[in-house]
Design a protein around this motif. Structure first.
Motif, PDB file in Angstrom:
ATOM      1  N   ARG A  66      -3.917  -2.480   3.501  1.00 16.12           N
ATOM      2  CA  ARG A  66      -4.358  -1.687   2.342  1.00 16.12           C
ATOM      3  C   ARG A  66      -5.358  -2.472   1.498  1.00 16.12           C
ATOM      4  O   ARG A  66      -6.360  -1.926   1.027  1.00 16.12           O
ATOM      5  N   ALA A  67      -5.093  -3.768   1.333  1.00 18.33           N
ATOM      6  CA  ALA A  67      -6.028  -4.616   0.582  1.00 18.33           C
ATOM      7  C   ALA A  67      -7.373  -4.704   1.307  1.00 18.33           C
ATOM      8  O   ALA A  67      -8.440  -4.722   0.668  1.00 18.33           O
ATOM      9  N   ARG A  70      -9.378  -1.531   0.587  1.00 21.35           N
ATOM     10  CA  ARG A  70      -9.997  -1.560  -0.747  1.00 21.35           C
ATOM     11  C   ARG A  70     -11.196  -2.496  -0.766  1.00 21.35           C
ATOM     12  O   ARG A  70     -12.255  -2.171  -1.324  1.00 21.35           O
ATOM     13  N   GLY A 208      -6.211   2.513   1.535  1.00 23.62           N
ATOM     14  CA  GLY A 208      -6.749   1.563   0.580  1.00 23.62           C
ATOM     15  C   GLY A 208      -8.207   1.832   0.286  1.00 23.62           C
ATOM     16  O   GLY A 208      -8.651   1.761  -0.876  1.00 23.62           O
ATOM     17  N   TYR A 209      -8.969   2.158   1.318  1.00 22.11           N
ATOM     18  CA  TYR A 209     -10.382   2.479   1.135  1.00 22.11           C
ATOM     19  C   TYR A 209     -10.541   3.679   0.205  1.00 22.11           C
ATOM     20  O   TYR A 209     -11.332   3.658  -0.739  1.00 22.11           O
ATOM     21  N   GLU A 211      -8.593   4.769  -2.009  1.00 24.65           N
ATOM     22  CA  GLU A 211      -8.232   4.434  -3.392  1.00 24.65           C
ATOM     23  C   GLU A 211      -9.435   3.887  -4.147  1.00 24.65           C
ATOM     24  O   GLU A 211      -9.631   4.192  -5.329  1.00 24.65           O
ATOM     25  N   ARG A 212     -10.215   3.059  -3.474  1.00 20.61           N
ATOM     26  CA  ARG A 212     -11.341   2.388  -4.125  1.00 20.61           C
ATOM     27  C   ARG A 212     -12.595   3.254  -4.132  1.00 20.61           C
ATOM     28  O   ARG A 212     -13.361   3.273  -5.099  1.00 20.61           O
ATOM     29  N   HIS A 213     -12.806   3.976  -3.047  1.00 20.01           N
ATOM     30  CA  HIS A 213     -13.973   4.860  -2.934  1.00 20.01           C
ATOM     31  C   HIS A 213     -13.534   6.107  -2.162  1.00 20.01           C
ATOM     32  O   HIS A 213     -13.464   6.078  -0.932  1.00 20.01           O
TER      33      HIS A 213
END
Length: 257
Positions: A66-67, A70, A208-209, A211-213
């Motif tokens: 997940r990290a 992101r 995770g991706y 979440e960030r974009h």
């Protein structure tokens, strides 16, 4: 040949094309400048060799995946000058050992069809891994892509460009990327490469991706479009299976038009 010891890892290739290792080093540094996903640190680069930091590996897990997702979004969001643009100071681009063109396109489709799919069709046909009939289907898909059917107004992303799972190293401190074919492209291309050959905890990476974009609607449907490039590359040198696979991806692409 690969060798090394202590704190560094050295890769050597006596027949390396001009600019081969320079492009790898520049790509790693350019991706690192985004302050997203960590890349292997370049210690030294020569015409026939590159020396990198030696990395300790670890098993993948959901938190690290997940990290990674992101961080990959952060890397992509750092952007590029244009579609097809190389890292600063680089003239020659490669995917594996094969050269591929650089460009400075304002639209993704024109660049992707011309410079990432079509160049590999003739070698694939010559190798006997793609038939002329199949190549025609791929060219039809490329014509639609070049017309801008899948252009969405997103700005050029800073891509790794060869993001199969073998270039994703899991370490005790998280994912570190190696062996890029870095250039400006569409963010969905890196994600489609992760999907093509499978990657541990892929759904966690994608979560995770997102979440960030947040990813654009319908991106999963477009995976075959973005897999045309790696499949065409493999069809040029890795067997008949890939000739059939790139043709299937082209038919799926045409079905979306």
């Amino acid at each position: 040949m690969s060798a090394g010891g202590g704190t560094t890892f050295r890769k050597e290739r006596s027949d390396a094309p001009d600019g081969f290792f320079a492009a790898e080093a520049a790509g790693l540094r350019w991706l690192a400048e985004a302050r997203g996903v960590r890349t292997a640190q370049v210690v030294a680069v020569e015409s026939a060799a590159i020396e990198l930091e030696r990395l300790q590996t670890a098993g993948p897990d959901r938190a690290a995946a997940r990290a990674f997702g992101r961080a990959l979004a952060v890397t992509h969001d750092a952007g590029a000058l244009a579609y097809g643009s190389p890292p600063p100071g680089v003239e020659a681009l490669f995917i594996g050992a094969r050269p591929q063109p650089a460009a400075a396109e304002k639209t993704w489709g024109a660049f992707y069809a011309r410079d990432r799919v079509l160049p590999f069709l003739a070698p694939a046909v010559a190798a006997g891994f793609l038939t002329e009939t199949e190549a025609h289907v791929v060219r039809e898909a490329c014509a639609a892509i070049a017309r801008g059917v899948f252009d969405d107004g997103d700005v050029p992303a800073r891509l790794h460009g060869d993001l199969w799972h073998g270039n994703v190293l899991w370490t005790p401190d998280g994912v570190v990327l190696i062996d890029p074919a870095a250039h400006g492209g569409h963010r969905e291309t890196d994600l489609a490469m992760l999907d093509l050959f499978g990657c541990p905890f892929l759904e966690d990476i994608l979560a995770g991706y997102d979440e960030r974009h947040p990813l654009a609607d319908g991106w999963r449907d477009r995976i075959p479009v973005h897999q045309l490039h790696p499949l065409a590359v493999h069809a040029a040198g890795h067997g008949r299976h890939y000739g059939r696979a790139v043709t299937d991806a082209a038919r799926q692409t045409l079905a979306l038009v």
